[in-house]
Motif scaffolding. Structure first.
Motif, mmCIF file in Angstrom:
data_model
loop_
_atom_site.group_PDB
_atom_site.id
_atom_site.type_symbol
_atom_site.label_atom_id
_atom_site.label_comp_id
_atom_site.label_asym_id
_atom_site.label_seq_id
_atom_site.Cartn_x
_atom_site.Cartn_y
_atom_site.Cartn_z
ATOM 1 N N THR A 139 0.737 -1.244 0.110
ATOM 2 C CA THR A 139 0.038 0.002 0.095
ATOM 3 C C THR A 139 0.730 1.077 0.023
ATOM 4 N N LEU A 140 1.952 1.246 0.993
ATOM 5 C CA LEU A 140 2.733 2.542 0.876
ATOM 6 C C LEU A 140 3.902 2.720 0.001
ATOM 7 N N GLY A 141 4.159 1.383 -0.694
ATOM 8 C CA GLY A 141 5.207 1.221 -1.647
ATOM 9 C C GLY A 141 6.579 1.235 -0.885
ATOM 10 N N ILE A 142 6.641 0.602 -0.065
ATOM 11 C CA ILE A 142 8.180 0.283 0.594
ATOM 12 C C ILE A 142 8.370 -0.864 0.805
ATOM 13 N N SER A 143 9.553 -1.502 1.290
ATOM 14 C CA SER A 143 9.789 -2.831 1.546
ATOM 15 C C SER A 143 9.062 -3.278 2.687
ATOM 16 N N GLU A 144 8.795 -4.509 2.687
ATOM 17 C CA GLU A 144 8.026 -5.217 3.964
ATOM 18 C C GLU A 144 9.263 -5.059 5.188
ATOM 19 N N VAL A 145 10.521 -5.136 4.850
ATOM 20 C CA VAL A 145 11.403 -4.735 6.031
ATOM 21 C C VAL A 145 11.233 -3.428 6.617
ATOM 22 N N ASN A 146 11.173 -2.659 5.523
ATOM 23 C CA ASN A 146 11.311 -1.070 6.023
ATOM 24 C C ASN A 146 9.771 -0.833 6.746
#
Length: 164
Positions: A139-146
Motif C-alpha cells: 500500500t505504501l510502496g516500501i519494502s516489507e522490512v522497512n
C-alpha cells in the motif's frame, strides 16, 4: 459513461466507505475538515476508478488512494483542504453516518496518532486495520522490512506520547 462502471464503483465504495472515514478521523481534528477530506477522497477515488485494474482488492487500492490524498493535502503548510465541486457528478453516493461511539474509547490514541508524521500515521492506521506487513508495504510502496522497522519506531513514538 457506462452504467456498470458507475454501479460497480458505487457498490465497491459503499461497501468500503468506512476506510475513508477512518483515514479522515486520523488526518483531521474537526467535522468540517473531516467532511472536506472525505469529499476529496471520494472524488479522487471516482476519478481514478477507471485505472483500477483489479490486481489487488478494491479495499487495498482504496487505502492507497485515500492515504495519498490525505497525505498530499495535509502536507501543505496552510493545512486547508481545497476541494473540487462534485455538483457535476450525475449520481449521489449514499452516505452512512459515521458512528464514532467506539472511537470515543480511542480518542487519546487518535490524538497521539495525529502527532505523528504523515508516513507514521499511515503505518499505524494500516496496522490498526489488521493489515499484514506485506499489505502495508504494498500500500505504501516500501519494502516489507522497512515497514516493520518504521512500525516499531512509530510504536515507540506513540508510547512516548501516551506515557510521557
Amino acid at each position: 459513461m457506462k452504467e456498470s462502471i458507475k454501479d460497480n464503483f458505487l457498490a465497491d465504495f459503499e461497501a468500503n466507505q468506512n476506510i475513508a472515514h477512518k483515514i479522515c478521523r486520523i488526518y483531521t481534528s474537526n467535522e468540517s475538515d473531516h467532511n472536506d477530506l472525505f469529499q476529496e477522497i471520494t472524488i479522487q477515488l471516482w476519478k481514478n476508478y477507471p485505472k483500477f485494474r483489479g490486481d489487488a482488492k478494491f479495499s487495498t487500492w482504496m487505502y492507497r488512494v485515500a492515504l495519498n490524498t490525505a497525505i498530499s493535502l495535509y502536507r501543505k503548510s496552510t493545512r486547508t483542504v481545497k476541494t473540487q465541486d462534485i455538483s457535476d457528478v450525475a449520481f449521489k453516493i449514499k452516505s452512512v453516518d459515521y458512528d464514532d461511539t467506539q472511537e470515543q474509547q480511542l480518542k487519546a490514541l487518535y490524538k497521539a496518532i495525529r502527532g505523528l508524521n504523515d508516513i507514521d500515521k499511515a503505518l499505524v492506521f494500516l496496522y490498526l486495520e489488521d493489515k499484514s506487513y506485506k499489505e502495508i508495504s504494498e500500500t505504501l510502496g516500501i519494502s516489507e522490512v522497512n515497514a516493520r522497522v518504521k512500525m516499531n519506531r512509530a510504536k515507540d513514538k506513540l508510547k512516548r506520547i501516551l506515557n510521557p
